[in-house]
Design a protein around this motif. Structure first.
Motif, short mmCIF file in Angstrom:
data_model
loop_
_atom_site.label_atom_id
_atom_site.label_comp_id
_atom_site.label_asym_id
_atom_site.label_seq_id
_atom_site.Cartn_x
_atom_site.Cartn_y
_atom_site.Cartn_z
N TRP A 30 0.83 -1.20 0.00
CA TRP A 30 0.00 0.00 0.00
C TRP A 30 0.86 1.26 0.00
O TRP A 30 0.48 2.27 -0.56
N ASP A 31 2.00 1.20 0.65
CA ASP A 31 2.88 2.37 0.74
C ASP A 31 4.31 1.91 0.50
O ASP A 31 4.89 1.22 1.35
N ILE A 32 4.89 2.30 -0.62
CA ILE A 32 6.23 1.82 -0.97
C ILE A 32 7.29 2.32 0.00
O ILE A 32 8.28 1.65 0.24
N HIS A 33 7.08 3.50 0.57
CA HIS A 33 8.07 4.05 1.51
C HIS A 33 8.09 3.24 2.80
O HIS A 33 9.15 2.92 3.32
N ASP A 34 6.91 2.91 3.31
CA ASP A 34 6.84 2.07 4.51
C ASP A 34 7.40 0.68 4.23
O ASP A 34 8.11 0.11 5.07
N ASP A 35 7.08 0.15 3.08
CA ASP A 35 7.57 -1.17 2.71
C ASP A 35 9.10 -1.19 2.65
O ASP A 35 9.74 -2.09 3.19
N ARG A 36 9.68 -0.20 2.04
CA ARG A 36 11.15 -0.10 1.96
C ARG A 36 11.75 0.04 3.35
O ARG A 36 12.74 -0.62 3.66
N TRP A 37 11.17 0.87 4.20
CA TRP A 37 11.68 1.07 5.55
C TRP A 37 11.67 -0.25 6.31
O TRP A 37 12.64 -0.62 6.96
N GLU A 38 10.56 -0.96 6.22
CA GLU A 38 10.44 -2.23 6.94
C GLU A 38 11.45 -3.27 6.45
O GLU A 38 12.01 -4.02 7.24
N LYS A 39 11.70 -3.29 5.14
CA LYS A 39 12.71 -4.22 4.60
C LYS A 39 14.09 -3.88 5.12
O LYS A 39 14.87 -4.76 5.50
N MET A 40 14.42 -2.60 5.16
CA MET A 40 15.73 -2.18 5.66
C MET A 40 15.84 -2.45 7.16
O MET A 40 16.89 -2.90 7.65
N TYR A 41 14.78 -2.23 7.87
CA TYR A 41 14.76 -2.50 9.31
C TYR A 41 15.04 -3.99 9.57
O TYR A 41 15.84 -4.34 10.44
#
Length: 94
Positions: free
Chosen positions: A25-36
């Motif tokens: 739904w949100d590519i920025h949140d998805d990217r952050w979660e992957k990096m986390y």
């Protein structure tokens, strides 16, 4: 679908089905979660949370990502949820 969800034009059933399919739904949140998650794995493997700024894993600039998180925190532009997650994992802010 994403625009309809933002406007509350999707039923809960439809949202649930799309979630099951793995929609982002949100590519920025998805990217952050992957990096986390990469950072958590780094901590697990190294025994500490301090990633060198130049560190890259699987083509992802994990060290730069962590440096950027520290900048966001220092500027006061990091949301509380992310800050809490980073702190629970043991981030050193300075």
């Amino acid at each position: 679908q994403k625009q309809q969800r933002k406007r509350n034009n999707l039923s809960e059933e439809r949202i649930n089905r799309l979630n099951q399919l793995g929609i982002v739904w949100d590519i920025h949140d998805d990217r952050w979660e992957k990096m986390y998650k990469l950072w958590l794995k780094y901590i697990e493997n190294s025994g500490h949370p301090n990633v060198p700024r130049s560190y890259v894993v699987n083509g992802q600039k994990l060290g730069m990502w962590l440096h950027t998180q520290r900048k966001f925190k220092k500027r006061g532009t990091m949301n509380d949820k992310r800050s809490t997650l980073l702190e629970k994992a043991g981030i050193v802010w300075d």
